[in-house]
Design an enzyme around this catalytic site. Sequence first.
Site, PDB file in Angstrom:
ATOM      1  N   GLU A 166       0.846  -1.194   0.000  1.00  0.00           N
ATOM      2  CA  GLU A 166       0.000   0.000   0.000  1.00  0.00           C
ATOM      3  C   GLU A 166       0.886   1.250   0.000  1.00  0.00           C
ATOM      4  OE1 GLU A 166      -3.339   0.419  -0.414  1.00  0.00           O
ATOM      5  OE2 GLU A 166      -2.474   2.411  -0.601  1.00  0.00           O
ATOM      6  N   LYS A 173       8.159  -1.647  -2.379  1.00  0.00           N
ATOM      7  CA  LYS A 173       7.575  -0.841  -1.302  1.00  0.00           C
ATOM      8  C   LYS A 173       8.693  -0.252  -0.422  1.00  0.00           C
ATOM      9  CE  LYS A 173       5.012   1.013   1.669  1.00  0.00           C
ATOM     10  NZ  LYS A 173       4.239   2.214   1.448  1.00  0.00           N
ATOM     11  N   CYS A 181       6.427   4.962   8.965  1.00  0.00           N
ATOM     12  CA  CYS A 181       6.934   4.135   7.859  1.00  0.00           C
ATOM     13  C   CYS A 181       8.374   4.397   7.449  1.00  0.00           C
ATOM     14  CB  CYS A 181       6.039   4.306   6.643  1.00  0.00           C
ATOM     15  SG  CYS A 181       4.387   3.688   6.930  1.00  0.00           S
TER      16      CYS A 181
HETATM   17  N1  NAD Z   1       0.315   3.858   8.174  1.00  0.00           N
HETATM   18  C1  NAD Z   1       0.534   4.058   6.896  1.00  0.00           C
HETATM   19  O1  NAD Z   1       0.374   5.175   6.416  1.00  0.00           O
HETATM   20  C2  NAD Z   1       0.996   2.926   6.007  1.00  0.00           C
HETATM   21  C3  NAD Z   1       0.997   3.103   4.627  1.00  0.00           C
HETATM   22  C4  NAD Z   1       1.401   2.065   3.802  1.00  0.00           C
HETATM   23  C5  NAD Z   1       1.771   0.843   4.352  1.00  0.00           C
HETATM   24  N2  NAD Z   1       1.762   0.679   5.706  1.00  0.00           N
HETATM   25  C6  NAD Z   1       2.095  -0.663   6.233  1.00  0.00           C
HETATM   26  O2  NAD Z   1       0.834  -1.319   6.515  1.00  0.00           O
HETATM   27  C7  NAD Z   1       0.958  -2.158   7.672  1.00  0.00           C
HETATM   28  C8  NAD Z   1      -0.079  -1.755   8.698  1.00  0.00           C
HETATM   29  O3  NAD Z   1       0.213  -0.446   9.125  1.00  0.00           O
HETATM   30  P1  NAD Z   1      -0.837   0.387   9.983  1.00  0.00           P
HETATM   31  O4  NAD Z   1      -0.299   1.750  10.068  1.00  0.00           O
HETATM   32  O5  NAD Z   1      -2.213   0.176   9.462  1.00  0.00           O
HETATM   33  O6  NAD Z   1      -0.704  -0.349  11.409  1.00  0.00           O
HETATM   34  P2  NAD Z   1      -1.663  -0.188  12.644  1.00  0.00           P
HETATM   35  O7  NAD Z   1      -0.847  -0.469  13.847  1.00  0.00           O
HETATM   36  O8  NAD Z   1      -2.433   1.078  12.562  1.00  0.00           O
HETATM   37  O9  NAD Z   1      -2.736  -1.357  12.456  1.00  0.00           O
HETATM   38  C9  NAD Z   1      -2.421  -2.706  12.556  1.00  0.00           C
HETATM   39  C10 NAD Z   1      -3.618  -3.426  13.176  1.00  0.00           C
HETATM   40  O10 NAD Z   1      -3.356  -4.819  13.142  1.00  0.00           O
HETATM   41  C11 NAD Z   1      -3.946  -5.389  14.302  1.00  0.00           C
HETATM   42  N3  NAD Z   1      -3.359  -6.692  14.602  1.00  0.00           N
HETATM   43  C12 NAD Z   1      -2.087  -6.984  14.959  1.00  0.00           C
HETATM   44  N4  NAD Z   1      -1.949  -8.294  15.169  1.00  0.00           N
HETATM   45  C13 NAD Z   1      -3.161  -8.854  14.952  1.00  0.00           C
HETATM   46  C14 NAD Z   1      -3.646 -10.184  15.031  1.00  0.00           C
HETATM   47  N5  NAD Z   1      -2.861 -11.207  15.386  1.00  0.00           N
HETATM   48  N6  NAD Z   1      -4.949 -10.403  14.751  1.00  0.00           N
HETATM   49  C15 NAD Z   1      -5.757  -9.381  14.409  1.00  0.00           C
HETATM   50  N7  NAD Z   1      -5.347  -8.104  14.333  1.00  0.00           N
HETATM   51  C16 NAD Z   1      -4.062  -7.842  14.599  1.00  0.00           C
HETATM   52  C17 NAD Z   1      -3.656  -4.372  15.382  1.00  0.00           C
HETATM   53  O11 NAD Z   1      -4.535  -4.542  16.500  1.00  0.00           O
HETATM   54  C18 NAD Z   1      -3.864  -3.067  14.641  1.00  0.00           C
HETATM   55  O12 NAD Z   1      -5.178  -2.569  14.794  1.00  0.00           O
HETATM   56  C19 NAD Z   1       2.404  -2.008   8.126  1.00  0.00           C
HETATM   57  O13 NAD Z   1       3.146  -3.035   7.564  1.00  0.00           O
HETATM   58  C20 NAD Z   1       2.836  -0.677   7.557  1.00  0.00           C
HETATM   59  O14 NAD Z   1       4.212  -0.622   7.335  1.00  0.00           O
HETATM   60  C21 NAD Z   1       1.370   1.675   6.540  1.00  0.00           C
HETATM   61  O1  UPG Z   2       9.037  17.343   1.107  1.00  0.00           O
HETATM   62  C1  UPG Z   2       8.745  16.771   2.173  1.00  0.00           C
HETATM   63  C2  UPG Z   2       7.742  15.791   2.245  1.00  0.00           C
HETATM   64  C3  UPG Z   2       7.485  15.194   3.473  1.00  0.00           C
HETATM   65  N1  UPG Z   2       8.178  15.555   4.581  1.00  0.00           N
HETATM   66  C4  UPG Z   2       7.913  14.867   5.865  1.00  0.00           C
HETATM   67  O2  UPG Z   2       8.032  13.479   5.644  1.00  0.00           O
HETATM   68  C5  UPG Z   2       7.187  12.754   6.509  1.00  0.00           C
HETATM   69  C6  UPG Z   2       6.392  11.750   5.741  1.00  0.00           C
HETATM   70  O3  UPG Z   2       5.470  12.404   4.898  1.00  0.00           O
HETATM   71  P1  UPG Z   2       4.562  11.619   3.841  1.00  0.00           P
HETATM   72  O4  UPG Z   2       5.396  10.739   3.037  1.00  0.00           O
HETATM   73  O5  UPG Z   2       3.755  12.624   3.135  1.00  0.00           O
HETATM   74  O6  UPG Z   2       3.596  10.793   4.798  1.00  0.00           O
HETATM   75  P2  UPG Z   2       3.520   9.232   5.197  1.00  0.00           P
HETATM   76  O7  UPG Z   2       2.153   8.998   5.687  1.00  0.00           O
HETATM   77  O8  UPG Z   2       4.658   8.875   6.094  1.00  0.00           O
HETATM   78  O9  UPG Z   2       3.640   8.447   3.816  1.00  0.00           O
HETATM   79  C7  UPG Z   2       4.802   7.734   3.444  1.00  0.00           C
HETATM   80  O10 UPG Z   2       4.829   6.471   4.054  1.00  0.00           O
HETATM   81  C8  UPG Z   2       3.686   5.634   3.737  1.00  0.00           C
HETATM   82  C9  UPG Z   2       3.820   4.387   4.567  1.00  0.00           C
HETATM   83  O11 UPG Z   2       4.590   3.415   4.008  1.00  0.00           O
HETATM   84  C10 UPG Z   2       3.693   5.380   2.235  1.00  0.00           C
HETATM   85  O12 UPG Z   2       2.617   4.522   1.906  1.00  0.00           O
HETATM   86  C11 UPG Z   2       3.590   6.709   1.502  1.00  0.00           C
HETATM   87  O13 UPG Z   2       3.622   6.477   0.106  1.00  0.00           O
HETATM   88  C12 UPG Z   2       4.764   7.587   1.923  1.00  0.00           C
HETATM   89  O14 UPG Z   2       4.649   8.882   1.327  1.00  0.00           O
HETATM   90  C13 UPG Z   2       6.363  13.803   7.251  1.00  0.00           C
HETATM   91  O15 UPG Z   2       6.919  13.988   8.521  1.00  0.00           O
HETATM   92  C14 UPG Z   2       6.511  15.046   6.404  1.00  0.00           C
HETATM   93  O16 UPG Z   2       6.403  16.222   7.164  1.00  0.00           O
HETATM   94  C15 UPG Z   2       9.170  16.522   4.508  1.00  0.00           C
HETATM   95  O17 UPG Z   2       9.808  16.842   5.510  1.00  0.00           O
HETATM   96  N2  UPG Z   2       9.409  17.108   3.298  1.00  0.00           N
END
Ligand code: NAD
Ligand code: UPG
Length: 705
Positions: A283, A342, A398
């Site tokens: 994602e 990723k 992340c």
């Molecule tokens: N947060 C982001 O913006 C983002 C974006 C892209 C990818 N990711 C990736 O996606 C994944 C999830 O991230 P997130 O931010 O949603 O995490 P999160 O901590 O918000 O959510 C994870 C959820 O999984 C649940 N969980 C854990 N173990 C479990 C189990 N055994 N059974 C059922 N539920 C269980 C937890 O209770 C929690 O609610 C990570 O690998 C992260 O790196 C995160």
């Molecule tokens: O020019 C920039 C852009 C971002 N940031 C900082 O960088 C961090 C991350 O920002 P951003 O990437 O926009 O947010 P995230 O939610 O952490 O998203 C990243 O991490 C996610 C989790 O993996 C990915 O899915 C996304 O594609 C990736 O952008 C924040 O603290 C921002 O303030 C800067 O300092 N300068």
Amino acid sequence: MSKPIPVPVIDSGDSASIDVASTAPTTPDASWSSSPVLRADIDRRIESLNIEFDSLQTPSTPPTNHADGPILGWSYLAQPVKNICCVGAGYVGGPTAAVMAFQNPNIRVTVVDRDERRIRRWNSKHLPIHEPGLGDIVRIARDGSREISFTNTPVGSRANDGSDTASSSESEPASDGHHFRMTVVPSRQPNLIFSTEVTKCISEADIILIAVNTPTKSRGIGAGRATDMTAFEAVTSVVAQHARPGAIIVEKSTVPCRTAELVRETMELHRPGVHFEVLSNPEFLAAGTAVQDLLQPDRILIGSLTSESSRRAAETLATVYAAWVPRSRILTTNIWSSELSKLVANSMLAQRISSINSISAICEKTGAEVDEVAASIGRDPRIGNKFLKAGIGFGGSCFKKDILSLSYLAESLGLEEVGEYWRQVIKMNEYQRDRFSRRVITCLNNTLVAKKITLLGYAFKANTSDTRESPALEIIKTLLEENPREIAIYDPCCNPVVTRNEIKILLRDQAALQDDGGPIVVYSNAYEACAASHAILITTEFDEFRNKKRLETPKGLPGITFGSNKSLDPRPFKRIEPSETDILSLHKFLLHKNRCSGVGSDPLQRYIEEPACAEDCPDCGLMEKDASVSSKGNPNNEYRPGPGERLDWSKIASMMKTPKWVFDGKGIMDPKAMAKLGIRLESVGRRSSTFHELVVRYHTWIDEE
Ligand SMILES: NC(=O)c1ccc[n+]([C@@H]2O[C@H](COP(=O)([O-])OP(=O)(O)OC[C@H]3O[C@@H](n4cnc5c(N)ncnc54)[C@H](O)[C@@H]3O)[C@@H](O)[C@H]2O)c1
Ligand SMILES: O=c1ccn([C@@H]2O[C@H](COP(=O)(O)OP(=O)(O)O[C@H]3O[C@H](CO)[C@@H](O)[C@H](O)[C@H]3O)[C@@H](O)[C@H]2O)c(=O)[nH]1
């Protein structure tokens, strides 16, 4: 609304390709054809693709990157999907599942989590995540919707400008006697379910998305670097035991490269001889723009093995996305490339931030200005203008963990130099943040004793309440060492009660909060937080704080109109049955148009009432507490700027202690405007000014005007 699951149109550029959409009969097994002659032809074509079947080894010849559509031979064999289960109702699982359900009314999407509190909140009006637009999507998919109708004519092009709330489904006569075409959108049944019944929901699913947390390991081998696979592994083994044969298991979590092998081994261990498919589908959403990113993704990446059945599984998953994502944006790769992509995407984004931050340090010593440098180099299309904003360093759950994971992966492959190269990105990030804290302390004569310091922004970025790895917290830790009288925190997205609890836990070794005798006070009123402050630190790039115009806004992606301009009426819709995206863009337009007329949050009157909370709902209690708690016995004086509303910096300046210091850690303040208010502004990537210099500059500006 009964909407068929879309059938992909194959566009392989091959003249022998078949337009499935126009010719495919419905067959019992949903394959393209039950005709023995055609099937034989299909089988021959599959053979000719020379695909490596049933091998988990990296193929000697890399499979084609099917960026322009799925390859012939497997795509049209996709299975219809009726039931998806997403394990993990967090920042990724919740919004992703919600958008999938919203865009696929015929698929039942269940999100399961072991965290009962989280699930309760998803099932209430208190969603556990603050993301713009998330409530609109969840309400339609989770609660269902009423039948509505509206004229398919843009506002302004008809005499009756209309309220555009739902009306009767009969067409309305126009003043010239013609009838406007009415569009009727049937009611919708709920198809998004949040549940704690993990095993039951897994056992019912055709596709299982694993979206649990994969943080950095905190102990043992690889502590502080390797990915902690505990939650992922635990869920995989539950899936292995309960998934139905043939289910498609999807890695949605960010995982180290070659995790699919672990998944397959776990499946074989628990259910030897039972066939499952494993895919990688990372994602890319970012916090604060999650819904927009999910509705309009740059790309959907699906990694599969090279076997026919794996590719067919990839195509099955692709059909789910194809309900709203153009085919050309659905990329299929080999599974290892997908997993690695990723980690690489995040590492390279973070690397850009560290690169520009390193340049900001040079700017501060030379008189060059980092925003000007970024704008100049960003004009080169080979460099591009995004992710070049210097500041106090990146935060969030992340970037750091994914770079650590990539560098650990490199080192475990014996590639020391590669690992070291990527670790440098994190070092630079920490250096940048610490440099900022040091600058604050130095400017304040190296002592914070008896001083009040205000932080505007606690979340790791704007428009989110996510505070994981927020640079603000690290800055607070450094400031605490200097024994200030008060550290005031204000954040427009974070609930002060939640923030206080978080700080209590994170800084449990020291009594940091005022209630415990410490200096930290969390405010729900921006002006109270700034009153009598010796220095204000901008630590999150909220627009509310900004007094500087944004530089160029990135242009929208071609081909997708959703959200591109909410002040433009999206009608007339070309389709007789408008898509959910169409209806959502109309909803947004009407909200925007009616925002001053009190029409409320449901201009199309489509929503069904939200589930009522129990009498003892802790979140209702929290909201009441939040409303009544204002730090200095000023209970009802909450001030949170509304969307688009800015803080009044002249009011803030009048409340501050002299000399009035503002430290802009996010490059969002205009030095000229601040100087006019008598504020000494220190910005990342700009040379420090002495007060004398500021006075001279101010007079020059006045003269220029
Ligand atoms: N947060 C982001 O913006 C983002 C974006 C892209 C990818 N990711 C990736 O996606 C994944 C999830 O991230 P997130 O931010 O949603 O995490 P999160 O901590 O918000 O959510 C994870 C959820 O999984 C649940 N969980 C854990 N173990 C479990 C189990 N055994 N059974 C059922 N539920 C269980 C937890 O209770 C929690 O609610 C990570 O690998 C992260 O790196 C995160
Ligand atoms: O020019 C920039 C852009 C971002 N940031 C900082 O960088 C961090 C991350 O920002 P951003 O990437 O926009 O947010 P995230 O939610 O952490 O998203 C990243 O991490 C996610 C989790 O993996 C990915 O899915 C996304 O594609 C990736 O952008 C924040 O603290 C921002 O303030 C800067 O300092 N300068």
